[in-house]
Design a protein around this motif. Structure first.
Motif, mmCIF file in Angstrom:
data_model
loop_
_atom_site.group_PDB
_atom_site.id
_atom_site.type_symbol
_atom_site.label_atom_id
_atom_site.label_comp_id
_atom_site.label_asym_id
_atom_site.label_seq_id
_atom_site.Cartn_x
_atom_site.Cartn_y
_atom_site.Cartn_z
ATOM 1 N N TYR A 225 0.849 -1.190 0.000
ATOM 2 C CA TYR A 225 0.000 0.000 0.000
ATOM 3 C C TYR A 225 0.885 1.241 0.000
ATOM 4 C CZ TYR A 225 -3.806 -3.143 1.419
ATOM 5 O OH TYR A 225 -4.730 -4.157 1.479
ATOM 6 N N THR A 227 0.363 5.064 0.563
ATOM 7 C CA THR A 227 -0.632 6.006 1.069
ATOM 8 C C THR A 227 0.005 7.388 1.176
ATOM 9 O OG1 THR A 227 -0.140 5.636 3.420
ATOM 10 C CG2 THR A 227 -1.688 4.118 2.371
ATOM 11 N N GLU A 230 -3.108 13.313 -0.317
ATOM 12 C CA GLU A 230 -3.314 13.780 -1.683
ATOM 13 C C GLU A 230 -3.683 15.260 -1.661
ATOM 14 O OE1 GLU A 230 -6.316 12.822 -5.450
ATOM 15 O OE2 GLU A 230 -5.876 11.262 -3.948
ATOM 16 N N LEU A 235 -6.409 11.871 2.787
ATOM 17 C CA LEU A 235 -5.558 10.686 2.759
ATOM 18 C C LEU A 235 -6.098 9.723 1.717
ATOM 19 C CD1 LEU A 235 -4.874 10.008 6.561
ATOM 20 C CD2 LEU A 235 -3.584 11.413 4.938
ATOM 21 N N SER A 236 -5.236 9.331 0.784
ATOM 22 C CA SER A 236 -5.638 8.414 -0.277
ATOM 23 C C SER A 236 -4.575 7.327 -0.429
ATOM 24 C CB SER A 236 -5.846 9.160 -1.595
ATOM 25 O OG SER A 236 -4.632 9.731 -2.051
ATOM 26 N N TYR A 237 -4.861 6.345 -1.293
ATOM 27 C CA TYR A 237 -3.930 5.214 -1.380
ATOM 28 C C TYR A 237 -3.977 4.508 -2.725
ATOM 29 C CZ TYR A 237 -7.767 1.820 -0.696
ATOM 30 O OH TYR A 237 -8.900 1.053 -0.838
ATOM 31 N N TYR A 238 -2.905 3.756 -2.967
ATOM 32 C CA TYR A 238 -2.738 2.873 -4.108
ATOM 33 C C TYR A 238 -2.409 1.479 -3.569
ATOM 34 C CZ TYR A 238 -1.582 7.306 -6.569
ATOM 35 O OH TYR A 238 -1.564 8.585 -7.081
ATOM 36 N N TYR A 249 -4.427 3.206 -8.285
ATOM 37 C CA TYR A 249 -5.073 4.159 -7.389
ATOM 38 C C TYR A 249 -6.421 3.612 -6.911
ATOM 39 C CZ TYR A 249 -7.064 8.564 -5.687
ATOM 40 O OH TYR A 249 -7.629 9.553 -4.915
ATOM 41 N N THR A 307 -9.110 -3.602 0.061
ATOM 42 C CA THR A 307 -9.252 -2.145 0.009
ATOM 43 C C THR A 307 -9.551 -1.601 1.405
ATOM 44 O OG1 THR A 307 -11.569 -2.415 -0.628
ATOM 45 C CG2 THR A 307 -9.962 -2.075 -2.391
#
Length: 330
Positions: A225, A227, A230, A235-238, A249, A307
């Motif tokens: 992950y 994170t 963004e 806070l976002s993640y791949y 993404y 996820t």
């Protein structure tokens, strides 16, 4: 919140009409210390350690001078350690003691940290002289004291901060960072963690590369992950099958608050996944009439496909952690 800070907050709340308390969020480190940018790790002694930057009261434009650590075995009662290192200990920087990270390898504890020199002119950027680089400090103890291990930054170009040091199961260490013209790059570290091996590698982010800072990489099962805050806010993640990508993404898991930045870390502790982050809270009781940063924590949950579920900020945080663990063990 407990202790003197909670008492002052309660009095201020009565005077200013604010909520009477913040519950377990922010975390109660004792006293009035202001902390941000938490880097969470569980070391061989089984305790949770948070490595943080340290805000000065009403500080000027993120002029910060040292780093702290806090340890706990129940996430409720915390012991303070520090300062672990100060900019006075550095020959190559005198300011900007920003978001650190830490690692344990070869029987040593490593603190990777950004620091810098100069001045950022926000009104006339062309006059700015600010520069930042990433250093490495080493200690025989997770609580320091740490010593600058190489007497200089890992590199001087590009300008860089917000290091995230991830060590994979095979012992290979990877350094992620926020860098001028070098976001979404990764560098392999030497076995002693005191230098970079080879060139920076630009990762494949699947075509989604918004403004970012404060990356944090972790592994859960066979999934990696990446994170980040963004646009420095949400806070976002791949996700990926490799620490170097390619990354897919997946979206936002924590929304922004107060149009302010948010730095974080994610770690598993005693079977629970946890998100540590900082909040900007009003502190009228301190005499500083603006929001200041405080470290907080929430439980992190995953869906069956790996996820991350959306996380809401709470006042209770992980205040019931010991009871939660005992209940789930029964």
């Amino acid at each position: 919140m407990t202790g003197p800070l909670a008492c002052r907050a309660a009095v201020a709340a009565l005077l200013f009409g604010a909520p009477l308390c913040f519950g377990q969020n922010p975390l109660d480190f004792g006293g009035d210390i202001l902390t941000a940018d938490p880097s969470a790790h569980v070391w061989p002694d089984g305790k949770m350690y948070l490595y943080t930057s340290h805000d000065q009261e009403c500080q000027k434009d993120f002029w910060m001078k040292d780093w702290y650590a806090f340890s706990s075995d129940d996430l409720v009662n915390w012991e303070t350690h520090g300062p672990l290192l100060t900019v006075d200990d550095l020959s190559w920087a005198d300011n900007f003691a920003w978001a650190p990270d830490a690692a344990y390898k070869n029987g040593k504890y490593y603190l990777v940290f950004p620091a810098g020199t100069g001045f950022k002119d926000r009104q006339n950027p062309e006059n700015s002289t600010k520069w930042m680089g990433i250093g490495v400090a080493v200690s025989d103890s997770p609580t320091g004291p740490f010593e600058d291990a190489i007497g200089e930054p890992l590199w001087r170009e590009p300008y860089a901060n917000d290091p995230s040091l991830f060590i994979d199961d095979d012992g290979q260490a990877y350094l992620y960072f926020h860098g001028k013209g070098h976001d979404y790059y990764v560098a392999k570290m030497a076995d002693d963690l005191l230098s970079v091996e080879g060139d920076f590698h630009k990762m494949d982010m699947g075509g989604h590369e918004p403004k970012m800072e404060g990356p944090w990489v972790f592994k859960r099962g066979d999934q990696y992950y990446f994170t980040m805050p963004e646009n420095n806010r949400v806070l976002s993640y791949y996700m990926s099958d490799s620490p170097g990508g390619p990354w897919e993404y997946k979206g936002v898991f924590m929304e922004q608050e107060h149009q302010s930045n948010n730095h974080h870390s994610i770690v598993e502790y005693k079977g629970q996944w946890l998100l540590f982050y900082h909040r900007w809270l009003e502190t009228p009781e301190t005499g500083c009439h603006k929001r200041q940063r405080h470290v907080a924590a929430e439980y992190l949950q995953f869906n069956e496909d790996g996820t991350i579920r959306n996380v809401e900020r709470t006042t209770s945080g992980v205040g019931n952690f010991p009871k939660k663990i005992m209940a789930e063990a029964d």
